[in-house]
Enzyme design. Structure first.
Site, PDB file in Angstrom:
ATOM      1  N   GLN A 118       2.667  -3.490   1.530  1.00 47.18           N
ATOM      2  CA  GLN A 118       1.091  -3.734   0.637  1.00 47.18           C
ATOM      3  C   GLN A 118       1.285  -3.189  -0.137  1.00 47.18           C
ATOM      4  OE1 GLN A 118      -2.159  -4.754   1.599  1.00 47.18           O
ATOM      5  NE2 GLN A 118      -0.571  -5.710   3.326  1.00 47.18           N
TER       6      GLN A 118
ATOM      7  N   GLU B 287      -8.125   2.640   2.918  1.00 43.89           N
ATOM      8  CA  GLU B 287      -8.310   1.198   3.032  1.00 43.89           C
ATOM      9  C   GLU B 287      -7.784   0.047   4.763  1.00 43.89           C
ATOM     10  OE1 GLU B 287      -8.098  -3.613   0.139  1.00 43.89           O
ATOM     11  OE2 GLU B 287      -6.765  -1.647   0.052  1.00 43.89           O
ATOM     12  N   HIS B 288      -6.915  -0.230   4.366  1.00 40.22           N
ATOM     13  CA  HIS B 288      -6.126   0.002   5.644  1.00 40.22           C
ATOM     14  C   HIS B 288      -5.377   0.824   6.277  1.00 40.22           C
ATOM     15  CE1 HIS B 288      -5.641  -2.926   2.307  1.00 40.22           C
ATOM     16  NE2 HIS B 288      -6.328  -4.509   3.162  1.00 40.22           N
TER      17      HIS B 288
END
Length: 434
Positions: free
Chosen positions: A250, A318-319
């Site tokens: 990411q 977010e993740h």
């Protein structure tokens, strides 16, 4: 107590950068509002070195571009879009329209109406992000949006053929090779060549995110987005190599993408840091992943799983990838996240690219109040009311009169009075009728 083995840069540095972005975006939007297509063309030339006769691709151009894409790429796009479409349809099926009779002759109902036009922004820049076409366009079409305008920038002066194919196969009604603030502003305010939309969805860089923020209100948006975030939660049994690979997966999104590890094991923490440092020099995307890890990477060591989940909720990322012996425990313990990825077999990249859930998710703490993009975002949930029974009409009319006068709303009260008078002959003293 949490121990921080790696810190991120101070928030003040991030805020200063955002202030510069805000100023630039404000000027671009104002210019496009005033000069329309001419301004759009100038900014496209300036930022993307792109100024074709028409930014919108014709049907013939789309067909030619799609035909140039390898068959395996097309097959993979179709497969992933099938997964996204199936999940979005399940979401749609969960949204029930209803009509209920609450009193005799009093019917209240709920309907879901798709917006008339939606804009889908598919990022480009250095990488063709075909998956964003699936998430924004497919989901809008499942919701029933009749007109979907899709914009993506050229990549180094070239048409991103795979992205165009993904946009076309997803069902876009208009495909524009246009990026950045100029694309978002054109979709929002409209120009001579582009009719405006009602809602814009899709990720983008800091300038695109700021443009959506400034334009919100005149149009709807999916959510306020920032750089991609990943939070890995690991216990003593987690594989530091997997932790490192997934953090970097990411971080490569951009130099400002936070990548954070929270673990109950100091050994896992230290070995993960070592693995990141070992892997980074060989990454083709190290020019993004390196600064992201250096400036925005964090590693926290906590004593217990409960502390880990509590700290994770504070991040509201977010993740969130859960690499623990019992990953599904996170479903009970956590409430603030965009999406959970449970167990070593489920990486965040699956969500980004192939698994079917939507990858447009809340960042910068927005998970405290919203989830990500879903089929319901393209729908307006509206209500309707009908009163056909005279006794109920009189009952509600009298109640409306009393309730409104408590709030000193005489006009509202009189509307209620009239219904009671029509239904059962109540007096209207304020109208000179005893």
């Amino acid at each position: 107590m949490a121990e921080i083995l790696k810190h991120a840069v101070p928030r003040s540095e991030v805020a200063a950068s955002l202030a510069q972005v805000r100023e630039t975006v404000t000027g671009v939007i104002a210019d496009i509002r005033e000069r329309g297509d001419a301004a759009v063309r100038e900014y496209s030339e300036k930022f993307d070195n792109w100024s074709p006769d028409s930014f919108r691709l014709s049907d013939e151009e789309v067909e030619k571009i799609v035909a140039s894409v390898p068959e395996q790429v097309i097959a993979d796009i179709r497969f992933v879009q099938d997964q996204v479409r199936a999940f979005a349809r399940q979401q749609l099926d969960s949204m029930r329209e209803f009509e209920v009779e609450t009193l005799p002759g009093v019917r209240l109902g709920q309907k879901h109406i798709p917006v008339k036009a939606a804009g889908a922004y598919i990022p480009g820049g250095r990488y063709p992000l075909t998956a964003s076409a699936h998430m924004t366009i497919v989901t809008a079409k499942v919701a029933g949006v009749p007109r979907v305008v899709a914009c993506t920038p050229p990549i180094r002066g070239e048409i991103p053929a795979a992205t165009v194919a993904a946009m076309h196969l997803a069902g876009a009604d208009e495909i524009w090779l246009l990026g950045g603030v100029q694309a978002v502003a054109a979709m929002a305010v409209g120009t001579d060549s582009m009719r405006p939309v009602n809602l814009i969805a899709g990720p983008g860089n800091a300038y695109v995110a700021e443009a959506k923020r400034q334009l919100f209100g005149g149009i709807g948006i999916d959510l306020f987005a920032g750089p991609t975030e990943i939070l890995v939660l690991a216990d003593e049994d987690a594989d530091p190599f997997v932790c490192a690979v997934d953090l970097l997966s990411q971080a490569e999104h951009g130099p400002d993408s936070p990548a954070v590890l929270i673990t109950t094991s100091r050994e896992v923490a230290e070995r993960t840091i070592a693995e990141v440092e070992r892997l980074l020099p060989g990454m083709p995307t190290r020019d993004f992943a390196g600064p992201a890890w250096r400036d925005h990477g964090q590693v926290h060591v906590v004593d217990t799983l409960d502390e880990m989940y509590a700290l994770a909720d504070d991040f509201a990322f977010e993740h969130v990838e859960v690499l623990t012996a019992e990953p599904r425990l996170a479903l009970e313990k956590m409430t603030q996240y965009g999406a959970l990825f449970l167990g070593e077999g489920t990486c965040v990249s699956f969500g980004d690219k192939v698994i079917g859930t939507n990858h447009v998710l809340p960042t910068r703490g927005a998970a405290r109040y919203t989830g990500g993009l879903w089929v319901g975002k393209y729908l307006k949930t509206v209500t309707y009311q009908e009163v056909t029974d005279t006794a109920s009409q009189a009952l509600l009319g009298r109640l409306c009169g009393r309730a409104s006068r408590v709030e000193l709303f005489e006009g509202h009260a009189r509307s209620g009075d009239v219904r009671a008078a029509k239904a059962e002959g109540d007096a209207l003293p304020w109208n000179g009728v005893a």
